[in-house]
Design an enzyme around this catalytic site. Structure first.
Site, PDB file in Angstrom:
ATOM      1  N   HIS A 181      -0.687 126.138  14.807  1.00 25.05           N
ATOM      2  CA  HIS A 181       0.087 124.936  15.144  1.00 25.05           C
ATOM      3  C   HIS A 181      -0.009 123.950  13.989  1.00 25.05           C
ATOM      4  O   HIS A 181      -1.025 123.274  13.798  1.00 25.05           O
ATOM      5  CB  HIS A 181      -0.402 124.271  16.429  1.00 25.05           C
ATOM      6  CG  HIS A 181       0.490 123.148  16.875  1.00 25.05           C
ATOM      7  ND1 HIS A 181       1.515 123.314  17.789  1.00 25.05           N
ATOM      8  CD2 HIS A 181       0.552 121.847  16.501  1.00 25.05           C
ATOM      9  CE1 HIS A 181       2.149 122.168  17.967  1.00 25.05           C
ATOM     10  NE2 HIS A 181       1.577 121.249  17.185  1.00 25.05           N
ATOM     11  N   HIS A 187       2.859 121.682  11.017  1.00 22.54           N
ATOM     12  CA  HIS A 187       4.250 121.268  10.792  1.00 22.54           C
ATOM     13  C   HIS A 187       4.546 121.145   9.305  1.00 22.54           C
ATOM     14  O   HIS A 187       3.627 120.996   8.489  1.00 22.54           O
ATOM     15  CB  HIS A 187       4.502 119.892  11.416  1.00 22.54           C
ATOM     16  CG  HIS A 187       4.085 119.756  12.846  1.00 22.54           C
ATOM     17  ND1 HIS A 187       4.772 120.338  13.883  1.00 22.54           N
ATOM     18  CD2 HIS A 187       3.037 119.087  13.415  1.00 22.54           C
ATOM     19  CE1 HIS A 187       4.168 120.034  15.033  1.00 22.54           C
ATOM     20  NE2 HIS A 187       3.114 119.283  14.764  1.00 22.54           N
ATOM     21  N   TYR A 210       9.958 108.702  15.779  1.00 24.31           N
ATOM     22  CA  TYR A 210       9.016 108.179  14.788  1.00 24.31           C
ATOM     23  C   TYR A 210       9.460 108.684  13.422  1.00 24.31           C
ATOM     24  O   TYR A 210      10.211 109.658  13.326  1.00 24.31           O
ATOM     25  CB  TYR A 210       7.576 108.628  15.083  1.00 24.31           C
ATOM     26  CG  TYR A 210       7.366 110.135  15.007  1.00 24.31           C
ATOM     27  CD1 TYR A 210       7.023 110.770  13.816  1.00 24.31           C
ATOM     28  CD2 TYR A 210       7.529 110.936  16.139  1.00 24.31           C
ATOM     29  CE1 TYR A 210       6.846 112.153  13.748  1.00 24.31           C
ATOM     30  CE2 TYR A 210       7.351 112.306  16.084  1.00 24.31           C
ATOM     31  CZ  TYR A 210       7.017 112.912  14.887  1.00 24.31           C
ATOM     32  OH  TYR A 210       6.848 114.273  14.827  1.00 24.31           O
ATOM     33  N   ARG A 261      10.733 125.788  21.055  1.00 25.49           N
ATOM     34  CA  ARG A 261       9.859 124.823  21.716  1.00 25.49           C
ATOM     35  C   ARG A 261      10.683 123.947  22.658  1.00 25.49           C
ATOM     36  O   ARG A 261      11.737 123.430  22.266  1.00 25.49           O
ATOM     37  CB  ARG A 261       9.192 123.942  20.665  1.00 25.49           C
ATOM     38  CG  ARG A 261       8.074 123.065  21.216  1.00 25.49           C
ATOM     39  CD  ARG A 261       7.567 122.125  20.135  1.00 25.49           C
ATOM     40  NE  ARG A 261       6.225 121.642  20.398  1.00 25.49           N
ATOM     41  CZ  ARG A 261       5.729 120.541  19.840  1.00 25.49           C
ATOM     42  NH1 ARG A 261       6.446 119.832  18.981  1.00 25.49           N
ATOM     43  NH2 ARG A 261       4.501 120.144  20.107  1.00 25.49           N
ATOM     44  N   ARG A 270       7.752 110.173  25.139  1.00 23.43           N
ATOM     45  CA  ARG A 270       7.752 109.280  23.971  1.00 23.43           C
ATOM     46  C   ARG A 270       8.318 109.984  22.736  1.00 23.43           C
ATOM     47  O   ARG A 270       8.565 109.354  21.713  1.00 23.43           O
ATOM     48  CB  ARG A 270       6.345 108.737  23.698  1.00 23.43           C
ATOM     49  CG  ARG A 270       5.400 109.744  23.156  1.00 23.43           C
ATOM     50  CD  ARG A 270       3.967 109.276  23.021  1.00 23.43           C
ATOM     51  NE  ARG A 270       3.097 110.419  23.021  1.00 23.43           N
ATOM     52  CZ  ARG A 270       2.886 111.214  21.964  1.00 23.43           C
ATOM     53  NH1 ARG A 270       3.473 110.965  20.825  1.00 23.43           N
ATOM     54  NH2 ARG A 270       2.089 112.262  22.064  1.00 23.43           N
ATOM     55  N   TYR A 279       5.644 121.726  25.524  1.00 18.27           N
ATOM     56  CA  TYR A 279       4.769 120.579  25.270  1.00 18.27           C
ATOM     57  C   TYR A 279       4.991 119.558  26.378  1.00 18.27           C
ATOM     58  O   TYR A 279       6.112 119.070  26.562  1.00 18.27           O
ATOM     59  CB  TYR A 279       5.079 119.966  23.899  1.00 18.27           C
ATOM     60  CG  TYR A 279       4.074 118.925  23.422  1.00 18.27           C
ATOM     61  CD1 TYR A 279       2.785 118.865  23.922  1.00 18.27           C
ATOM     62  CD2 TYR A 279       4.424 117.997  22.443  1.00 18.27           C
ATOM     63  CE1 TYR A 279       1.864 117.928  23.476  1.00 18.27           C
ATOM     64  CE2 TYR A 279       3.517 117.051  21.976  1.00 18.27           C
ATOM     65  CZ  TYR A 279       2.241 117.012  22.502  1.00 18.27           C
ATOM     66  OH  TYR A 279       1.331 116.083  22.058  1.00 18.27           O
ATOM     67  N   ASP A 332      -2.734 121.326  13.681  1.00 13.72           N
ATOM     68  CA  ASP A 332      -1.769 120.259  13.974  1.00 13.72           C
ATOM     69  C   ASP A 332      -1.472 119.397  12.733  1.00 13.72           C
ATOM     70  O   ASP A 332      -0.916 118.309  12.852  1.00 13.72           O
ATOM     71  CB  ASP A 332      -2.241 119.372  15.135  1.00 13.72           C
ATOM     72  CG  ASP A 332      -1.195 118.359  15.551  1.00 13.72           C
ATOM     73  OD1 ASP A 332      -0.006 118.705  15.570  1.00 13.72           O
ATOM     74  OD2 ASP A 332      -1.558 117.192  15.805  1.00 13.72           O
ATOM     75  N   ASN A 373       1.927 110.834  14.489  1.00 15.07           N
ATOM     76  CA  ASN A 373       1.653 109.835  15.540  1.00 15.07           C
ATOM     77  C   ASN A 373       0.183 109.541  15.767  1.00 15.07           C
ATOM     78  O   ASN A 373      -0.174 108.959  16.786  1.00 15.07           O
ATOM     79  CB  ASN A 373       2.280 110.241  16.888  1.00 15.07           C
ATOM     80  CG  ASN A 373       3.773 110.262  16.800  1.00 15.07           C
ATOM     81  OD1 ASN A 373       4.371 109.332  16.279  1.00 15.07           O
ATOM     82  ND2 ASN A 373       4.384 111.333  17.259  1.00 15.07           N
TER      83      ASN A 373
HETATM   84  C1  0GY Z   1       2.320 117.687  17.918  1.00 16.30           C
HETATM   85  C2  0GY Z   1       2.208 116.466  18.671  1.00 16.30           C
HETATM   86  C3  0GY Z   1       3.033 115.395  18.625  1.00 16.30           C
HETATM   87  C4  0GY Z   1       4.320 115.380  18.026  1.00 16.30           C
HETATM   88  C5  0GY Z   1       5.225 116.377  18.117  1.00 16.30           C
HETATM   89  O1  0GY Z   1       7.355 117.244  18.000  1.00 16.30           O
HETATM   90  C6  0GY Z   1       6.640 116.289  17.715  1.00 16.30           C
HETATM   91  O2  0GY Z   1       7.043 115.310  17.128  1.00 16.30           O
HETATM   92  O3  0GY Z   1       4.874 117.517  18.654  1.00 16.30           O
HETATM   93  C7  0GY Z   1       2.580 114.185  19.312  1.00 16.30           C
HETATM   94  O4  0GY Z   1       3.023 113.081  18.934  1.00 16.30           O
HETATM   95  O5  0GY Z   1       1.779 114.284  20.270  1.00 16.30           O
HETATM   96  O6  0GY Z   1       2.093 118.768  18.452  1.00 16.30           O
HETATM   97  O7  0GY Z   1       2.636 117.618  16.724  1.00 16.30           O
END
Ligand code: 0GY
Length: 289
Positions: A27, A29, A45, A120, A126, A153, A245, A250
């Site tokens: 996990h 990004h 964001y 996903r 939020r 999620y 992660d 955030n």
């Molecule tokens: C994560 C958690 C967050 C963000 C996202 O898709 C996203 O923007 O998943 C979070 O803010 O909790 O898994 O990256």
């Protein structure tokens, strides 16, 4: 464009724990860079740029072999940055995309060839505007035909209401970040037991024992998250994944050091056999089949 949360750690420490050969960070990004891969207009964001080169060097530095890169909400349903990272990863990355119901079969095929293996569905209010359940179910049927699975999620208070929907999903379902439990409540609390029971009852449900940095109240070294993650690893050793992660979008409480995150692993997967399943066997079975 300034990110509206803390930046990622500029120089994480070397972890004490050495991941086994073939370990997968399942996990993480990639964000931007914005001048090449602009962020979505509808984003909630603005991230800091976190390009593929930085992710791949972090992978090597931490002692991992491969990545599963998850499309985050700030890139909306445009998966170009993700696909670019996958095709430049020399087979060492797989992807989780976010698609709209209008995605064409040809677009899905291109993503599949690049290494996408899942979509996903995000229910965190939020982060995204709500998508009707019927739309998700239509997408689920289409991606199931490609042999992909679904990553979901949501936050713990939403589980009960989501269960009827989750039961309808026709693939393996991976729940991000243990369903985001409130770790001030013990593992025996009915809320966490609801999640454990859900996994007990549905063999197609997996989870990522990830994100102590988001779930913790006490902060590093994340003592308050260990029992929840360890419970899931020991009860469902063949259905758990782990990820950094990175770059931790955030995060507002503290800047996580990935060395600290990796050193959580031997505390939640306490034998070499459990570590191999968590880091190598399980992600390989799901993403490199
Ligand atoms: C994560 C958690 C967050 C963000 C996202 O898709 C996203 O923007 O998943 C979070 O803010 O909790 O898994 O990256």
């Amino acid at each position: 464009m300034d990110p509206d949360y803390l930046p990622f750690h500029p120089s994480p420490r070397k972890p004490v724990f050495q991941p086994p050969a073939g370990a997968v960070d399942a996990h993480c990004h990639v964000f931007g860079p914005a001048d090449q891969f602009p962020y979505a207009a509808e984003r909630k964001y603005t991230p800091c740029d976190a390009p593929k080169e930085k992710l791949f060097s972090l992978r090597d530095y931490l002692g991992f072999d491969r990545n599963v890169i998850v499309q985050a909400s700030c890139h909306g349903r445009n998966n170009d940055a993700l696909v670019d990272a996958l095709i430049n990863a020399e087979g060492r990355a797989r992807g989780v995309a976010v698609v709209s119901p209008t995605v064409t079969d040809d677009e899905l095929k291109v993503m599949d060839a690049a290494g996408v293996r899942a979509v996903r569905f995000n229910f965190v209010k939020r982060l995204v505007d709500a998508t009707p359940r019927e739309v998700f179910l239509e997408i689920a049927d289409r991606i199931a035909r490609l042999g992909w699975h679904i990553v979901v999620y949501f936050e713990a208070p939403d589980l009960e209401e989501l269960i009827p929907f989750l039961k309808q999903l026709p693939t393996t379902v991976v729940v991000d970040h243990m369903g985001r439990p409130d770790v001030t409540k013990s593992v025996d609390h009915p809320d966490f037991q609801r999640f454990v029971g859900f996994m007990d009852d549905h063999e197609n449900v997996w989870t990522k024992v990830s994100c102590p940095e988001r779930l913790t109240v006490s902060g590093p070294p994340y003592d308050d998250v260990i029992a929840h993650a360890r419970t899931l690893v020991e009860r469902f050793p063949d259905r758990v994944l782990w990820g950094t992660d990175w770059p931790h979008p955030n995060m507002k409480s503290h800047v996580p050091d990935e060395g600290d995150l990796v050193d959580v692993i031997p505390r939640i997967a306490v034998t070499e056999a459990l570590q191999s399943k968590l880091l190598v066997d399980n992600p390989t079975r799901l993403y490199w089949k």
